[in-house]
Design an enzyme around this catalytic site. Structure first.
Site, PDB file in Angstrom:
ATOM      1  NE  ARG A 288      40.617  47.859  51.162  1.00 38.52           N
ATOM      2  CZ  ARG A 288      41.452  47.791  50.122  1.00 38.52           C
ATOM      3  NH1 ARG A 288      42.762  47.906  50.307  1.00 38.52           N
ATOM      4  NH2 ARG A 288      40.981  47.638  48.918  1.00 38.52           N
TER       5      ARG A 288
ATOM      6  NE  ARG B  65      42.509  51.656  46.627  1.00 40.24           N
ATOM      7  CZ  ARG B  65      41.417  50.907  46.484  1.00 40.24           C
ATOM      8  NH1 ARG B  65      40.979  50.602  45.270  1.00 40.24           N
ATOM      9  NH2 ARG B  65      40.760  50.468  47.531  1.00 40.24           N
TER      10      ARG B  65
ATOM     11  CE  LYS C  94      34.487  45.462  44.751  1.00 36.55           C
ATOM     12  NZ  LYS C  94      35.509  44.768  45.569  1.00 36.55           N
TER      13      LYS C  94
ATOM     14  NE  ARG D 235      44.266  47.762  43.953  1.00 35.76           N
ATOM     15  CZ  ARG D 235      43.021  47.683  44.404  1.00 35.76           C
ATOM     16  NH1 ARG D 235      42.036  47.380  43.582  1.00 35.76           N
ATOM     17  NH2 ARG D 235      42.762  47.889  45.671  1.00 35.76           N
TER      18      ARG D 235
ATOM     19  NE  ARG E  74      32.804  48.473  50.373  1.00 34.53           N
ATOM     20  CZ  ARG E  74      33.605  48.718  49.325  1.00 34.53           C
ATOM     21  NH1 ARG E  74      33.173  49.383  48.292  1.00 34.53           N
ATOM     22  NH2 ARG E  74      34.818  48.274  49.326  1.00 34.53           N
TER      23      ARG E  74
HETATM   24  P1  AP5 Z   1      40.819  44.891  41.315  1.00 31.05           P
HETATM   25  O1  AP5 Z   1      39.993  44.550  40.132  1.00 31.05           O
HETATM   26  O2  AP5 Z   1      41.479  46.238  41.322  1.00 31.05           O
HETATM   27  O3  AP5 Z   1      40.013  44.621  42.671  1.00 31.05           O
HETATM   28  P2  AP5 Z   1      38.677  45.286  43.251  1.00 31.05           P
HETATM   29  O4  AP5 Z   1      37.700  44.190  43.508  1.00 31.05           O
HETATM   30  O5  AP5 Z   1      38.230  46.414  42.399  1.00 31.05           O
HETATM   31  O6  AP5 Z   1      39.276  45.747  44.641  1.00 31.05           O
HETATM   32  P3  AP5 Z   1      39.213  47.135  45.419  1.00 31.05           P
HETATM   33  O7  AP5 Z   1      40.351  47.075  46.401  1.00 31.05           O
HETATM   34  O8  AP5 Z   1      39.194  48.325  44.511  1.00 31.05           O
HETATM   35  O9  AP5 Z   1      37.878  46.978  46.143  1.00 31.05           O
HETATM   36  P4  AP5 Z   1      37.465  47.575  47.455  1.00 31.05           P
HETATM   37  O10 AP5 Z   1      36.069  47.137  47.464  1.00 31.05           O
HETATM   38  O11 AP5 Z   1      38.236  47.222  48.667  1.00 31.05           O
HETATM   39  O12 AP5 Z   1      37.823  49.127  47.300  1.00 31.05           O
HETATM   40  P5  AP5 Z   1      36.932  50.376  46.936  1.00 31.05           P
HETATM   41  O13 AP5 Z   1      37.756  51.253  46.092  1.00 31.05           O
HETATM   42  O14 AP5 Z   1      35.592  49.974  46.431  1.00 31.05           O
HETATM   43  O15 AP5 Z   1      41.942  43.750  41.473  1.00 31.05           O
HETATM   44  C1  AP5 Z   1      42.928  43.821  42.466  1.00 31.05           C
HETATM   45  C2  AP5 Z   1      44.275  43.405  41.862  1.00 31.05           C
HETATM   46  O16 AP5 Z   1      44.230  42.039  41.483  1.00 31.05           O
HETATM   47  C3  AP5 Z   1      44.656  44.196  40.599  1.00 31.05           C
HETATM   48  O17 AP5 Z   1      46.016  44.481  40.636  1.00 31.05           O
HETATM   49  C4  AP5 Z   1      44.302  43.245  39.440  1.00 31.05           C
HETATM   50  O18 AP5 Z   1      45.186  43.417  38.335  1.00 31.05           O
HETATM   51  C5  AP5 Z   1      44.458  41.871  40.080  1.00 31.05           C
HETATM   52  N1  AP5 Z   1      43.457  40.920  39.601  1.00 31.05           N
HETATM   53  C6  AP5 Z   1      42.142  41.161  39.330  1.00 31.05           C
HETATM   54  N2  AP5 Z   1      41.524  40.036  38.942  1.00 31.05           N
HETATM   55  C7  AP5 Z   1      42.467  39.056  38.983  1.00 31.05           C
HETATM   56  C8  AP5 Z   1      42.424  37.645  38.701  1.00 31.05           C
HETATM   57  N3  AP5 Z   1      41.297  37.036  38.313  1.00 31.05           N
HETATM   58  N4  AP5 Z   1      43.574  36.936  38.863  1.00 31.05           N
HETATM   59  C9  AP5 Z   1      44.731  37.542  39.286  1.00 31.05           C
HETATM   60  N5  AP5 Z   1      44.815  38.888  39.544  1.00 31.05           N
HETATM   61  C10 AP5 Z   1      43.694  39.618  39.404  1.00 31.05           C
HETATM   62  O19 AP5 Z   1      36.689  51.038  48.372  1.00 31.05           O
HETATM   63  C11 AP5 Z   1      37.723  51.686  49.079  1.00 31.05           C
HETATM   64  C12 AP5 Z   1      37.155  52.299  50.361  1.00 31.05           C
HETATM   65  O20 AP5 Z   1      36.146  53.286  50.046  1.00 31.05           O
HETATM   66  C13 AP5 Z   1      36.452  51.327  51.311  1.00 31.05           C
HETATM   67  O21 AP5 Z   1      37.372  50.646  52.165  1.00 31.05           O
HETATM   68  C14 AP5 Z   1      35.521  52.288  52.092  1.00 31.05           C
HETATM   69  O22 AP5 Z   1      36.218  53.015  53.068  1.00 31.05           O
HETATM   70  C15 AP5 Z   1      35.076  53.267  51.003  1.00 31.05           C
HETATM   71  N6  AP5 Z   1      33.825  52.868  50.328  1.00 31.05           N
HETATM   72  C16 AP5 Z   1      33.680  52.570  49.002  1.00 31.05           C
HETATM   73  N7  AP5 Z   1      32.413  52.237  48.717  1.00 31.05           N
HETATM   74  C17 AP5 Z   1      31.731  52.318  49.894  1.00 31.05           C
HETATM   75  C18 AP5 Z   1      30.357  52.066  50.245  1.00 31.05           C
HETATM   76  N8  AP5 Z   1      29.449  51.661  49.349  1.00 31.05           N
HETATM   77  N9  AP5 Z   1      30.009  52.238  51.540  1.00 31.05           N
HETATM   78  C19 AP5 Z   1      30.902  52.651  52.478  1.00 31.05           C
HETATM   79  N10 AP5 Z   1      32.214  52.898  52.210  1.00 31.05           N
HETATM   80  C20 AP5 Z   1      32.611  52.721  50.922  1.00 31.05           C
END
Ligand code: AP5
Length: 243
Positions: free
Chosen positions: A201, A190, A43, A157, A118
């Site tokens: 997660r 992170r 994402k 990452r 979410r």
């Molecule tokens: P990347 O693009 O960084 O992945 P992402 O989908 O953005 O993953 P996140 O870990 O950021 O998502 P998340 O939903 O767990 O975390 P968030 O910050 O939202 O890609 C990952 C890696 O793979 C990178 O190194 C990239 O280079 C590589 N890659 C990408 N695409 C690729 C491909 N096609 N092929 C190969 N490699 C690839 O949330 C964190 C925390 O915040 C949650 O756990 C929760 O506690 C809280 N939170 C956030 N939003 C909410 C909400 N709405 N409600 C409640 N709690 C929330």
């Protein structure tokens, strides 16, 4: 008047490039898009590309919460414990952040929501917020990736904390190991990007977020992406879905 005074200190090059960006963006249609998928599905990698192509604002609740944690704001202090454990923070907390952010002028022509909603409660509250403005969600991009692929993505990452730029030691390495390509500043990992926290997660994703996909499927606006493919292929799938 205060805003005009602040502009006096903005360098000419920045003003011109912002003016050019606004001229390029003016004819683009409005779009309201949600990105949904498990941690590490891509994402955050795809969002800046969609933002640039379609002139939308990018709101990532994870990034906003991490910024609040780093600044030790009351909101950040509330969110930290859940985030460290890989659990979701409360619906009220994230809905409040999004409600505020959607009022920004940069979001007036549409948005990419990355990591929100979410839970079904968050989705219902978002719909209610948009309805008051006469808007609705246009598309939900569902990033499908098997759990087994995600551990390697998450543990490899590296992030530039200032900009949110993300790299991967194998799939998207920086030019110099551990250093951001653009600023030359150090990259970090992170705190929740460990194999152990990933389990929680993923559990939160399967239990609380999968029903969100069903919620939007009933409205006929979900597009399924094969997000296991290389990042460039995923970008092409998204361009096709949004064109
Ligand atoms: P990347 O693009 O960084 O992945 P992402 O989908 O953005 O993953 P996140 O870990 O950021 O998502 P998340 O939903 O767990 O975390 P968030 O910050 O939202 O890609 C990952 C890696 O793979 C990178 O190194 C990239 O280079 C590589 N890659 C990408 N695409 C690729 C491909 N096609 N092929 C190969 N490699 C690839 O949330 C964190 C925390 O915040 C949650 O756990 C929760 O506690 C809280 N939170 C956030 N939003 C909410 C909400 N709405 N409600 C409640 N709690 C929330």
């Amino acid at each position: 008047m205060a805003a005009a005074a602040q502009l006096e200190d903005v360098p000419n090059e920045s003003l011109f490039s912002e003016l050019l960006r606004r001229m390029k963006c003016a004819p683009k249609p409005e779009k309201r898009i949600i990105l949904v998928g498990p941690p590490g599905c891509g994402k955050g990698t795809q969002s800046p590309i969609i933002k640039e192509d379609f002139c939308l604002c990018h709101l990532a609740t994870g990034d906003m919460l991490r910024a609040a944690v780093a600044k030790q704001t009351p909101l950040g202090l509330q969110a930290k414990a859940a985030m460290d454990k890989g659990e979701l923070v409360t619906d009220d907390l994230v809905v409040g952040i999004i409600d505020e952010a959607l009022k920004r002028p940069s979001c007036s022509k549409g948005f990419i929501l990355d990591g929100f909603p979410r839970t079904v409660v968050q989705a219902e509250k978002l719909d209610a917020m948009l309805e008051t403005q006469g808007h609705k969600v246009d598309k939900v991009l569902n990033f499908n990736v098997e759990d087994s692929v995600l551990e390697e993505r998450i543990t490899g990452r590296w992030i530039h904390p200032g900009s949110g730029r993300s790299y991967h030691s194998k799939f998207a390495p920086p030019k110099v190991s551990g250093i951001d390509d653009v600023s030359g500043e150090p990259l970090i990992q992170r705190k929740d990007d460990t194999a152990e926290v990933l389990k929680s997660r993923l559990d939160a994703f399967h239990k609380q977020t999968t029903p969100v996909i069903a919620y939007y499927s009933q409205k006929g606006i979900v597009v399924d992406l094969q997000a296991e493919k290389p990042a460039k292929d995923v970008t092409s799938q998204i361009e096709k879905a949004l064109s």
